[in-house]
Design an enzyme around this catalytic site. Sequence first.
Site, PDB file in Angstrom:
ATOM      1  N   CYS A  50       0.821  -1.204   0.000  1.00 45.71           N
ATOM      2  CA  CYS A  50       0.000   0.000   0.000  1.00 45.71           C
ATOM      3  C   CYS A  50       0.860   1.261   0.000  1.00 45.71           C
ATOM      4  O   CYS A  50       0.390   2.330  -0.340  1.00 45.71           O
ATOM      5  CB  CYS A  50      -0.981  -0.004   1.161  1.00 45.71           C
ATOM      6  SG  CYS A  50      -0.199  -0.252   2.738  1.00 45.71           S
ATOM      7  N   CYS A 194      -8.671  -0.047  21.833  1.00 42.86           N
ATOM      8  CA  CYS A 194      -8.763  -0.796  23.072  1.00 42.86           C
ATOM      9  C   CYS A 194      -8.662  -2.292  22.815  1.00 42.86           C
ATOM     10  O   CYS A 194      -7.937  -3.012  23.479  1.00 42.86           O
ATOM     11  CB  CYS A 194     -10.114  -0.515  23.718  1.00 42.86           C
ATOM     12  SG  CYS A 194      -9.975   0.170  25.337  1.00 42.86           S
TER      13      CYS A 194
END
Lengths: 431, 278
Positions: A50, A194
């Site tokens: 990418c 998280c």
Amino acid sequence: MNIVIVGLSHKTAPIDIREKVAFSPTAMEEPLHQVLALPAVSEAVIVSTCNRVELYVISRQTDAAITEIKKFLADFHNLDLEILERHLYDFEGVAAIQHALRVASSLDSMMIGEPQILGQIKTAYGYACEYKTVGLILNRFMNKAFSVAKRVRNETAIASNAVSVSFAAVELARKIFDSLENKTVMLIGAGEMCELAAKHFVNNGVSKVLVTNRTFSRAEKLAKEFDGIAVSFDNFREQLHRVDIVLSSTGAPAYILDAKKLKQVCKERRYKPMFLIDIAVPRDIDPAANKLDSIYLYDVDDLQGVVQANLKERQKEASKAELIINEEVVQFQNWLATLEVKPTIVALRQQMEQVRQTEMEKTLSSLKALSDKERKAIESMTSAIVNKILHHPTHVLKQTSTGDDSSLYLDTVRTLFDLPGLAEQKTHPKK
Amino acid sequence: MGTMALLFSITTLIYLVASILYLVAMISKRPRAGQIGRWVLVVGIILHASHFAVRHSTAGGTPVTSLHESLSFFAWCLVLLFLLLDLRFRLSVMGAFVAPLAFVVMIFSACSPDVVIELNPVLKSWLFPVHITLAFLGNAAFALSFGAGVMYLIQYRMLKSKRFTRVYQLLPSLDILDKVNYTCLSIGFPLMTLGIISGAFWANTAWGTYWRWDPKETWALITWGLYAAQLHGRLTIGWRGRKAAIFSIIAFIFLLFTFLGVNLLLGGYHTFESFTVL
């Protein structure tokens, strides 16, 4: 024989160009074969990630190869060559070797030292092997790049410090708890960061995960993912004393944990240290809690600070890596040079041998009265002459093979003795 | 130069070499140097021990009757305990503090007059070496707990203030430092306790009383009380981490006073001169 690289990366091209030039990993055969079919190209590897698209090829006519590849890139992706060219860079010879080694060692990456690029180049090489577009030189070169990348990783600390927020959290936890074995993590709320951090903690030895969420079903779902326990949002505070590491990222507008509550928790834990990571904005945990002796509270900015410090450290290590690479570039260049010399010497010897054979036949056919012994004597005499004549030129060619003017000597020899051009002596499977 | 002095000089030199190795390991991030440093220290304590052996055979008695000998013996205890701790916790960073400390102590030892003091016959007893060894090993353990305490406070500050310097990278985790502190405390405390008890018995055989409130005795008791309180706090209320670190630093300052300050400032029968006078 020269290594040529044409490509673009995050440094030269914005995302909207990069995405247009990227090759699909599921369809590498077609482009690889097209590149190999280019007249000036004899081996090819296509690296497409990418952040970069690069073509590594072997060519005898570097300028032609560069032009052909640029045109190929534009044609293949239906782009305007003129626009595309602005973002393309090209390297040849030593510069190409150096560039490729830097890329493989992750020195050219957006995040210096990130480990993915090596895997991506290995995959690219895998395709090239599968579709048989690599030969002697690129085979050797790619493996060299892999071993150099490994060396850089081992001999410098380029990848030793965390440069992502979630890894930084794990690293900090290690400085507090040393080992994460038998530690308990509690996730409050659900955010991508998280969850990622929780995954890292679990991978690094954390044995127990508690999950709480305002929506209990979401807590249950996430708990399942980590083999953990879902706790209802109303009484998660009662579980805090069992928890060593807290990861919090709720959308709550105010603190969900205040310093007073945490002070009480500390006491219940007999002041065992507690690591709290508050990823939420606005924050979930009262920053005043960091003043408590056994509480280590970090918010997003603090973790970013760790990442920044580590990045700086990596840049320092990168200069050590450059030295290693420069050393390896010289080594590979030397190997490449000897590669050119050997066939020339062989061709030269063949040529001479042929002359000798022809002349011998001519002479011997007119001297029929010779005994076998005499024939043998003439035979060895002519051989000796050839050897004596070739001895010094061969020595000089070998000696100069690692020098700058190596190709000058090779060209001279080829011209003087009218040897066939090396372009016809293929190093690769192109038919 | 006799064998004894030669061994002493070589030992001092070896401690210096180990210090350099540990410092190099720390500053230039070459853990290999630290590993070499550890083995150099091992050689050091063996030579150091043979120095004591030679001293014992030439002078007789326990070689800890002068300041010169005391300091040297303390350095030996320090290095020995450090190596034992290192075996358990892999603390080469701490080596960068311990080895230079041992070297400096050796230099001080070298600077104080090297005299073999003939021990007063009254004091000759098997309890003397026992008392000295226990007390010195205890002191060395507390010195290490002091070191761990200082390192803990530095690392604690780094983590709390969120400044991630080189020092942060180098220092071990808080958990390890706290464990070292606790280990040293739990080694040092019984050693010190036994040291005081054996001293009391020795005093009894020499003078017929167990305890005479000599300044050294008084200060040793105060220090002992501090360490007792720390151990108690740790075991019952969960004093750990920062509190424990601060406590070991304060207690060590008292210990240092008991060990050196009393001799130099307050006098009493624990002073080296008094060994013969009495």
